[in-house]
Write a protein that holds these residues in place. Structure first.
Motif, PDB file in Angstrom:
ATOM      1  N   LEU A 175      47.813  39.621  46.020  1.00 21.37           N
ATOM      2  CA  LEU A 175      47.417  40.609  45.008  1.00 21.37           C
ATOM      3  C   LEU A 175      45.946  40.441  44.641  1.00 21.37           C
ATOM      4  CD1 LEU A 175      50.560  40.606  42.671  1.00 21.37           C
ATOM      5  CD2 LEU A 175      50.029  42.113  44.588  1.00 21.37           C
ATOM      6  N   THR A 176      45.498  39.197  44.535  1.00 20.07           N
ATOM      7  CA  THR A 176      44.088  38.940  44.252  1.00 20.07           C
ATOM      8  C   THR A 176      43.204  39.476  45.366  1.00 20.07           C
ATOM      9  OG1 THR A 176      44.659  36.930  43.032  1.00 20.07           O
ATOM     10  CG2 THR A 176      42.373  37.144  43.770  1.00 20.07           C
ATOM     11  N   PHE A 177      43.592  39.219  46.619  1.00 17.23           N
ATOM     12  CA  PHE A 177      42.841  39.687  47.775  1.00 17.23           C
ATOM     13  C   PHE A 177      42.802  41.209  47.828  1.00 17.23           C
ATOM     14  CE2 PHE A 177      41.907  40.448  52.247  1.00 17.23           C
ATOM     15  CZ  PHE A 177      41.009  39.428  52.565  1.00 17.23           C
ATOM     16  N   ALA A 178      43.896  41.830  47.451  1.00 11.80           N
ATOM     17  CA  ALA A 178      44.002  43.289  47.543  1.00 11.80           C
ATOM     18  C   ALA A 178      42.994  43.989  46.644  1.00 11.80           C
ATOM     19  CB  ALA A 178      45.418  43.734  47.180  1.00 11.80           C
ATOM     20  N   PHE A 179      42.767  43.445  45.465  1.00  7.40           N
ATOM     21  CA  PHE A 179      41.943  44.143  44.483  1.00  7.40           C
ATOM     22  C   PHE A 179      40.582  43.488  44.267  1.00  7.40           C
ATOM     23  CE2 PHE A 179      46.391  45.101  43.416  1.00  7.40           C
ATOM     24  CZ  PHE A 179      46.348  46.489  43.530  1.00  7.40           C
ATOM     25  N   ALA A 180      40.227  42.525  45.123  1.00  9.18           N
ATOM     26  CA  ALA A 180      38.924  41.871  44.997  1.00  9.18           C
ATOM     27  C   ALA A 180      37.809  42.833  45.395  1.00  9.18           C
ATOM     28  CB  ALA A 180      38.879  40.614  45.865  1.00  9.18           C
ATOM     29  N   THR A 181      36.760  42.881  44.582  1.00  9.21           N
ATOM     30  CA  THR A 181      35.596  43.718  44.891  1.00  9.21           C
ATOM     31  C   THR A 181      34.361  42.877  45.186  1.00  9.21           C
ATOM     32  OG1 THR A 181      35.122  43.894  42.526  1.00  9.21           O
ATOM     33  CG2 THR A 181      36.439  45.659  43.513  1.00  9.21           C
ATOM     34  N   ASP A 182      34.391  41.623  44.788  1.00 12.54           N
ATOM     35  CA  ASP A 182      33.283  40.712  45.037  1.00 12.54           C
ATOM     36  C   ASP A 182      33.546  39.928  46.323  1.00 12.54           C
ATOM     37  OD1 ASP A 182      30.832  39.205  43.842  1.00 12.54           O
ATOM     38  OD2 ASP A 182      32.257  37.621  44.390  1.00 12.54           O
ATOM     39  N   TYR A 183      32.512  39.775  47.166  1.00 11.21           N
ATOM     40  CA  TYR A 183      32.704  39.103  48.449  1.00 11.21           C
ATOM     41  C   TYR A 183      33.130  37.654  48.273  1.00 11.21           C
ATOM     42  CZ  TYR A 183      31.849  37.322  53.137  1.00 11.21           C
ATOM     43  OH  TYR A 183      31.996  36.733  54.370  1.00 11.21           O
ATOM     44  N   THR A 184      32.575  36.977  47.269  1.00  9.83           N
ATOM     45  CA  THR A 184      32.925  35.582  47.044  1.00  9.83           C
ATOM     46  C   THR A 184      34.403  35.436  46.695  1.00  9.83           C
ATOM     47  OG1 THR A 184      30.683  35.081  46.276  1.00  9.83           O
ATOM     48  CG2 THR A 184      32.421  33.510  45.686  1.00  9.83           C
ATOM     49  N   VAL A 185      34.890  36.329  45.822  1.00  3.59           N
ATOM     50  CA  VAL A 185      36.313  36.304  45.461  1.00  3.59           C
ATOM     51  C   VAL A 185      37.167  36.584  46.694  1.00  3.59           C
ATOM     52  CG1 VAL A 185      38.115  37.399  44.067  1.00  3.59           C
ATOM     53  CG2 VAL A 185      35.852  36.971  43.077  1.00  3.59           C
ATOM     54  N   LEU A 186      36.713  37.542  47.508  1.00  5.64           N
ATOM     55  CA  LEU A 186      37.442  37.883  48.732  1.00  5.64           C
ATOM     56  C   LEU A 186      37.513  36.681  49.662  1.00  5.64           C
ATOM     57  CD1 LEU A 186      38.662  40.572  49.953  1.00  5.64           C
ATOM     58  CD2 LEU A 186      36.594  40.666  51.342  1.00  5.64           C
ATOM     59  N   LEU A 187      36.395  35.982  49.805  1.00  2.00           N
ATOM     60  CA  LEU A 187      36.342  34.839  50.709  1.00  2.00           C
ATOM     61  C   LEU A 187      37.204  33.682  50.201  1.00  2.00           C
ATOM     62  CD1 LEU A 187      35.082  33.566  53.256  1.00  2.00           C
ATOM     63  CD2 LEU A 187      33.197  32.764  51.797  1.00  2.00           C
ATOM     64  N   VAL A 188      37.083  33.356  48.904  1.00  2.00           N
ATOM     65  CA  VAL A 188      37.845  32.246  48.334  1.00  2.00           C
ATOM     66  C   VAL A 188      39.338  32.533  48.388  1.00  2.00           C
ATOM     67  CG1 VAL A 188      38.331  30.942  46.227  1.00  2.00           C
ATOM     68  CG2 VAL A 188      35.967  31.434  46.873  1.00  2.00           C
ATOM     69  N   SER A 189      39.732  33.747  48.013  1.00  2.12           N
ATOM     70  CA  SER A 189      41.161  34.082  48.051  1.00  2.12           C
ATOM     71  C   SER A 189      41.671  34.113  49.484  1.00  2.12           C
ATOM     72  CB  SER A 189      41.415  35.431  47.369  1.00  2.12           C
ATOM     73  OG  SER A 189      40.692  36.480  47.997  1.00  2.12           O
TER      74      SER A 189
END
Length: 480
Positions: free
Chosen positions: A345-359
């Motif tokens: 769910l976190t990956f699905a709605f991530a808009t920041d690249y860092t959040v996308l990468l970490v998740s």
């Protein structure tokens, strides 16, 4: 009418003696290296099409539906390979099936490099999938039977961790060869065929499973192998081994036992769990490069992102070694799948690249920690006579579900977008957690014979001798 159970006097003693060994011996460590190498090439080839799918799509002007068709074709082969490979291994032994399955997937991985269209590539990927999953199911069964009960989980996790190095290795290889040439994707399939070298080594190094041998064709070789392991363990510990704890005798029987309790419940729970969790896990792994391209990444960027987060696969399996033999397997799987769902769910709605990468990194960690627990659990809940088949049916159910889900994901991606795809995968992870946590069998630190002792045909016969075998009512003694 089912066949009568047949008791084998040598089986129980050998399996009990294997379980009482308190350390990993030299033989165990050599086997671990060979098994890890086998799984390395298996895992590398398993993910090869996902890595090259965007390039093949551009090269052949394929639609998302075409990519889904080829992906699902390989899972159809995996379904057949899991069941057929498991059944053959229960009848003919573990070792030869492992080597034969590697030969099959290596040959057709090489053939994939020479494919000229979607039809022949799909056929090759079906046969690659057949060999891959036949090898995986029987290899997991082999590990469960050849290592002491207190090490089963950690050995499965270590073999998986080493094998998973094949994923980033193949991802990095694809990152360098695919963008360089329109036909660069062919080299990824060529590398996938290299597992045949390890298969030849395995034929020379690996012994046949002691438990399978004892249950089917007792031999002096199995007795001598167990004796060598015991002697090595005594040298390493400097003390006498713990006393043998007699367990229910090994018996042979019919696959129709899977339709009777308690095996019917076990295979139903396992199949349901595998249907859900495999669809979710492979939905993320297999479609990630294409999903990223659909969200604005270039092919090179997509492969770079995929190869970066894939580095977490091996640490994920190693993470499982910290708890896999300390926490009940079904509890571990429940917690892991809850975490998997939240991260999706976190990956699905991530808009920041860092959040996308970490998740993304955390998702890979969780997926492969869960795989280590699942791989350990799969063969544990079935008796020796049906272990590979039972594990194969459960594993195969997950593969055939993935065959169907790839079409659903392709449609959802084209019609509803990537956020909806990840949302559905997250919900599936929560459902998997509920199934295994509430209905799964308890297996941690229990001998395989103890786990199976509630099965009607596995009658407790401590230290059965010839006189007891002759006197046992309703049991047919097997010659030899």
């Amino acid at each position: 009418m089912s066949q009568p159970a047949r008791i084998h006097s040598g089986g129980t003693g050998l399996s009990d003696r294997m379980d009482r060994v308190p350390v990993l011996t030299r033989q165990h460590r050599v086997w671990l290296g060979v098994l890890a190498a086998l799984l390395f090439f298996d895992m590398a080839d398993l993910n090869s099409f996902a890595l090259v799918a965007p390039a093949i799509r551009d090269h052949w002007n394929l639609t998302l539906g075409d990519v889904g068709f080829i992906t699902s074709a390989s899972f159809l082969g995996m379904f057949a390979g899991s069941i057929v490979g498991g059944r053959i291994a229960d009848r003919m032994g573990r070792k030869r099936v492992i080597a034969g399955a590697v030969a099959i997937y290596s040959a057709f991985s090489l053939a994939s490099a020479f494919a000229v269209g979607i039809v022949d590539l799909s056929i090759y990927r079906v046969l690659v999938g057949f060999g891959l999953q036949a090898m995986t199911v029987v290899l997991l069964t082999y590990i469960s039977e050849m290592y002491p009960k207190q090490f089963r989980g950690r050995i499965q996790a270590l073999v998986l961790a080493c094998g998973l190095l094949g994923i980033p290795a193949m991802a990095v290889f694809a990152r360098f060869v695919v963008p360089r040439d329109p036909s660069g994707w062919k080299w990824v399939f060529v590398l996938g065929a290299a597992g045949i070298v390890v298969a030849v080594i395995a034929l020379r190094v690996l012994p046949e499973s002691v438990r399978w041998t004892a249950a089917n064709r007792p031999s002096a070789d199995a007795e001598a192998l167990v004796t060598r392991i015991e002697e090595d363990a005594r040298r390493r510990t400097g003390t006498e081994l713990p006393p043998v704890e007699p367990r229910p005798a090994l018996v042979s029987g019919s696959p129709r036992e899977l339709l009777r309790q308690p095996l019917l419940k076990r295979i139903s729970v396992l199949s349901t769990y595998m249907i859900i969790v495999t669809s979710a896990g492979y939905g993320f792994n297999a479609w990630l490069p294409t999903l990223l391209v659909e969200n604005g990444f270039s092919t090179a960027q997509s492969l770079s992102f995929t190869s970066t987060i894939a580095i977490a696969a091996c640490p994920g399996a190693l993470l499982a070694t910290l708890f896999i033999d300390r926490i009940e397997r079904r509890t571990s799987l429940l917690l892991i799948n809850v975490a998997f769902g939240l991260l999706l769910l976190t990956f699905a709605f991530a808009t920041d690249y860092t959040v996308l990468l970490v998740s993304g990194i955390l998702l890979i960690l969780v997926i492969y920690a869960g795989n280590a627990c699942t791989y350990t659990y799969l063969p544990e809940v079935f008796p020796t006579r049906l272990r590979a088949l039972g594990a194969g049916i459960g594993n195969g159910a997950g593969r055939v579900a993935t065959f169907a889900s790839t079409f659903v994901i392709a449609w959802a991606l084209a019609s509803l977008g990537s956020e909806t795809v990840f949302l559905c995968l997250g919900v599936a992870a929560f459902a998997a957690a509920a199934v295994i946590g509430l209905l799964g069998e308890r297996t941690r630190n229990r001998s395989l014979e103890t786990i199976s002792e509630t099965i009607a045909t596995a009658r407790p016969v401590p230290a059965a001798g010839p006189a007891m075998l002759d006197a046992a009512p309703g049991i047919e003694k097997q010659d030899g």
